[in-house]
Motif scaffolding. Structure first.
Motif, PDB file in Angstrom:
ATOM      1  N   ILE A  45       6.069   8.872 -15.636  1.00 51.31           N
ATOM      2  CA  ILE A  45       7.144   8.535 -14.700  1.00 51.31           C
ATOM      3  C   ILE A  45       8.046   7.489 -15.358  1.00 51.31           C
ATOM      4  N   ARG A  46       9.319   7.803 -15.470  1.00 51.96           N
ATOM      5  CA  ARG A  46      10.251   6.861 -16.090  1.00 51.96           C
ATOM      6  C   ARG A  46      10.448   5.652 -15.190  1.00 51.96           C
ATOM      7  N   ASN A  47      10.479   4.486 -15.808  1.00 47.84           N
ATOM      8  CA  ASN A  47      10.667   3.247 -15.059  1.00 47.84           C
ATOM      9  C   ASN A  47      11.634   2.355 -15.825  1.00 47.84           C
ATOM     10  N   ALA A  48      12.494   1.667 -15.069  1.00 49.37           N
ATOM     11  CA  ALA A  48      13.477   0.794 -15.700  1.00 49.37           C
ATOM     12  C   ALA A  48      12.811  -0.379 -16.399  1.00 49.37           C
ATOM     13  N   THR A  49      11.597  -0.709 -15.969  1.00 50.81           N
ATOM     14  CA  THR A  49      10.844  -1.793 -16.599  1.00 50.81           C
ATOM     15  C   THR A  49       9.905  -1.185 -17.626  1.00 50.81           C
ATOM     16  N   PRO A  50      10.137  -1.413 -18.912  1.00 52.35           N
ATOM     17  CA  PRO A  50       9.346  -0.738 -19.960  1.00 52.35           C
ATOM     18  C   PRO A  50       7.863  -1.096 -19.935  1.00 52.35           C
ATOM     19  N   GLU A  51       7.516  -2.257 -19.376  1.00 54.41           N
ATOM     20  CA  GLU A  51       6.107  -2.655 -19.334  1.00 54.41           C
ATOM     21  C   GLU A  51       5.292  -1.804 -18.369  1.00 54.41           C
ATOM     22  N   ILE A  52       5.954  -1.184 -17.418  1.00 54.95           N
ATOM     23  CA  ILE A  52       5.255  -0.376 -16.411  1.00 54.95           C
ATOM     24  C   ILE A  52       5.072   1.044 -16.929  1.00 54.95           C
ATOM     25  N   ARG A  53       3.828   1.446 -17.026  1.00 53.42           N
ATOM     26  CA  ARG A  53       3.501   2.798 -17.496  1.00 53.42           C
ATOM     27  C   ARG A  53       2.672   3.500 -16.426  1.00 53.42           C
ATOM     28  N   GLU A  54       3.303   4.421 -15.746  1.00 45.42           N
ATOM     29  CA  GLU A  54       2.651   5.140 -14.654  1.00 45.42           C
ATOM     30  C   GLU A  54       2.808   6.647 -14.835  1.00 45.42           C
ATOM     31  N   GLN A  55       1.917   7.390 -14.190  1.00 44.74           N
ATOM     32  CA  GLN A  55       1.965   8.845 -14.229  1.00 44.74           C
ATOM     33  C   GLN A  55       1.820   9.421 -12.824  1.00 44.74           C
ATOM     34  N   SER A  56       2.217  10.667 -12.695  1.00 43.66           N
ATOM     35  CA  SER A  56       2.095  11.396 -11.431  1.00 43.66           C
ATOM     36  C   SER A  56       0.743  12.098 -11.365  1.00 43.66           C
ATOM     37  N   VAL A  91      -5.866   4.691  -9.975  1.00 45.11           N
ATOM     38  CA  VAL A  91      -5.057   5.366  -8.970  1.00 45.11           C
ATOM     39  C   VAL A  91      -5.694   5.095  -7.620  1.00 45.11           C
ATOM     40  N   LEU A  92      -4.879   4.954  -6.576  1.00 42.96           N
ATOM     41  CA  LEU A  92      -5.381   4.696  -5.227  1.00 42.96           C
ATOM     42  C   LEU A  92      -5.062   5.876  -4.327  1.00 42.96           C
ATOM     43  N   TRP A  93      -5.906   6.109  -3.333  1.00 39.69           N
ATOM     44  CA  TRP A  93      -5.640   7.207  -2.418  1.00 39.69           C
ATOM     45  C   TRP A  93      -6.207   6.943  -1.026  1.00 39.69           C
ATOM     46  N   LYS A  94      -5.730   7.742  -0.066  1.00 41.12           N
ATOM     47  CA  LYS A  94      -6.190   7.634   1.313  1.00 41.12           C
ATOM     48  C   LYS A  94      -7.449   8.463   1.509  1.00 41.12           C
ATOM     49  N   ARG A  95      -8.272   8.018   2.432  1.00 40.65           N
ATOM     50  CA  ARG A  95      -9.575   8.643   2.620  1.00 40.65           C
ATOM     51  C   ARG A  95      -9.465  10.093   3.113  1.00 40.65           C
ATOM     52  N   ASP A  96      -8.370  10.430   3.801  1.00 39.45           N
ATOM     53  CA  ASP A  96      -8.254  11.782   4.364  1.00 39.45           C
ATOM     54  C   ASP A  96      -7.672  12.789   3.372  1.00 39.45           C
ATOM     55  N   LEU A  97      -7.535  12.398   2.121  1.00 43.90           N
ATOM     56  CA  LEU A  97      -7.046  13.324   1.089  1.00 43.90           C
ATOM     57  C   LEU A  97      -8.047  14.453   0.881  1.00 43.90           C
ATOM     58  N   GLY A 105       2.958  19.249  -2.894  1.00 46.02           N
ATOM     59  CA  GLY A 105       3.301  18.048  -3.635  1.00 46.02           C
ATOM     60  C   GLY A 105       3.721  16.903  -2.737  1.00 46.02           C
ATOM     61  N   GLU A 106       4.493  17.218  -1.697  1.00 43.54           N
ATOM     62  CA  GLU A 106       4.968  16.181  -0.781  1.00 43.54           C
ATOM     63  C   GLU A 106       3.802  15.548  -0.013  1.00 43.54           C
ATOM     64  N   LYS A 107       2.901  16.375   0.475  1.00 49.66           N
ATOM     65  CA  LYS A 107       1.763  15.871   1.235  1.00 49.66           C
ATOM     66  C   LYS A 107       0.820  15.090   0.337  1.00 49.66           C
ATOM     67  N   PHE A 108       0.600  15.584  -0.880  1.00 45.19           N
ATOM     68  CA  PHE A 108      -0.260  14.900  -1.837  1.00 45.19           C
ATOM     69  C   PHE A 108       0.320  13.529  -2.182  1.00 45.19           C
ATOM     70  N   GLY A 109       1.624  13.501  -2.415  1.00 48.23           N
ATOM     71  CA  GLY A 109       2.285  12.261  -2.788  1.00 48.23           C
ATOM     72  C   GLY A 109       2.247  11.198  -1.720  1.00 48.23           C
ATOM     73  N   SER A 110       2.127  11.610  -0.461  1.00 48.08           N
ATOM     74  CA  SER A 110       2.083  10.637   0.634  1.00 48.08           C
ATOM     75  C   SER A 110       0.710  10.009   0.784  1.00 48.08           C
ATOM     76  N   LYS A 111      -0.283  10.565   0.080  1.00 47.02           N
ATOM     77  CA  LYS A 111      -1.656  10.071   0.211  1.00 47.02           C
ATOM     78  C   LYS A 111      -2.215   9.460  -1.069  1.00 47.02           C
ATOM     79  N   VAL A 112      -1.454   9.542  -2.149  1.00 46.97           N
ATOM     80  CA  VAL A 112      -1.939   9.084  -3.454  1.00 46.97           C
ATOM     81  C   VAL A 112      -0.880   8.224  -4.138  1.00 46.97           C
ATOM     82  N   SER A 113      -1.316   7.125  -4.739  1.00 47.93           N
ATOM     83  CA  SER A 113      -0.381   6.268  -5.474  1.00 47.93           C
ATOM     84  C   SER A 113      -0.108   6.858  -6.851  1.00 47.93           C
ATOM     85  N   ASN A 114       0.835   6.279  -7.558  1.00 44.59           N
ATOM     86  CA  ASN A 114       0.990   6.620  -8.964  1.00 44.59           C
ATOM     87  C   ASN A 114      -0.244   6.149  -9.730  1.00 44.59           C
ATOM     88  N   LEU A 115      -0.522   6.809 -10.825  1.00 44.86           N
ATOM     89  CA  LEU A 115      -1.598   6.389 -11.713  1.00 44.86           C
ATOM     90  C   LEU A 115      -1.055   5.323 -12.657  1.00 44.86           C
TER      91      LEU A 115
END
Length: 227
Positions: A45-56, A91-97, A105-115
């Motif tokens: 996932i591209r981020n304006a802050t280069p120190e932040i390295r996250e994935q979907s 990565v963090l997620w909701k218990r009802d995942l 993708g939309e529903k998954f994204g609402s229950k899981v953080s970026n990695l």
């Protein structure tokens, strides 16, 4: 799928840039690799802050499904399965995942953080020096799961308040595949997070609590040793 003299094994490697799967068969004690496939995830996932390295996480798991389709294997058909992959990240997620959410993708994204991957550098030297020393003596680095959780607790508590569980990307996959009610991880992955004592076989709860980490987020640690 397997006869009395045959056992099938599915290996899954969730890497930083790609996902690899391999199907093997043991017949009368002889191992043979039947098929192997690899696909790039394109999950960064591209981020304006280069120190932040996250994935979907969605892209990672979707890529795995594509690999399994290439392999021509349904997960329920494999007698045994092993999962490995990139360590340190969280990565963090909701218990009802549930697994069905992967199809949306939309529903998954609402229950899981970026990695937050092991390559993340948001925890600079000043921040790391403010953290308590792990009981194991392990040197802390940015990108370690517990360091990332501590950073979020201090700098962005609202970003993690909605989640119930956390783990590596492999732990998330196992949670979904096995229909678990809580997150579990291996001793190796727990140690890679920075605040797990492998001798005592326990999290450094006092140290983590002192920096605001919600202990209920931590995965239960299981031994991977074979007696």
């Amino acid at each position: 799928m397997a006869t009395n003299s045959e056992t099938y094994y599915l290996g899954i490697d969730v890497g930083t840039t790609s996902v690899k799967v391999s199907l093997s068969r043991v017949t009368d004690g002889k191992l043979s690799v039947l098929k192997s496939y690899s696909r790039d995830t394109g999950a960064d996932i591209r981020n304006a802050t280069p120190e932040i390295r996250e994935q979907s996480p969605y892209k990672v798991i979707s890529t795995l499904l594509q690999c399994l389709a290439d392999l021509g294997v349904e997960l329920t058909n494999s007698v045994s399965m092993g999962v490995c992959g990139q360590m340190h990240g969280v990565v963090l997620w909701k218990r009802d995942l549930v697994w069905a959410d992967v199809c949306s993708g939309e529903k998954f994204g609402s229950k899981v953080s970026n990695l937050i991957t092991w390559e993340d550098r948001r925890c600079d030297d000043t921040f790391l020096s403010s953290l308590p020393i792990p009981t194991s003596g392990y040197k802390l680095c940015s990108g370690f799961g517990c360091c990332s959780l501590a950073w979020l607790a201090r700098n962005s508590p609202a970003a993690i308040a909605e989640y119930h569980l956390s783990g590596t990307i492999m732990d998330l996959l196992v949670y979904l595949l096995c229909k678990l009610s809580t997150a579990v991880t291996s001793e190796q992955c727990a140690y890679s997070w920075g605040y797990y004592n492998p001798v005592r076989r326990e999290w450094d709860t006092e140290q983590l609590s002192s920096v605001g980490v919600d202990l209920t987020l931590l995965p239960r640690v299981l031994s991977t040793s074979v007696a």
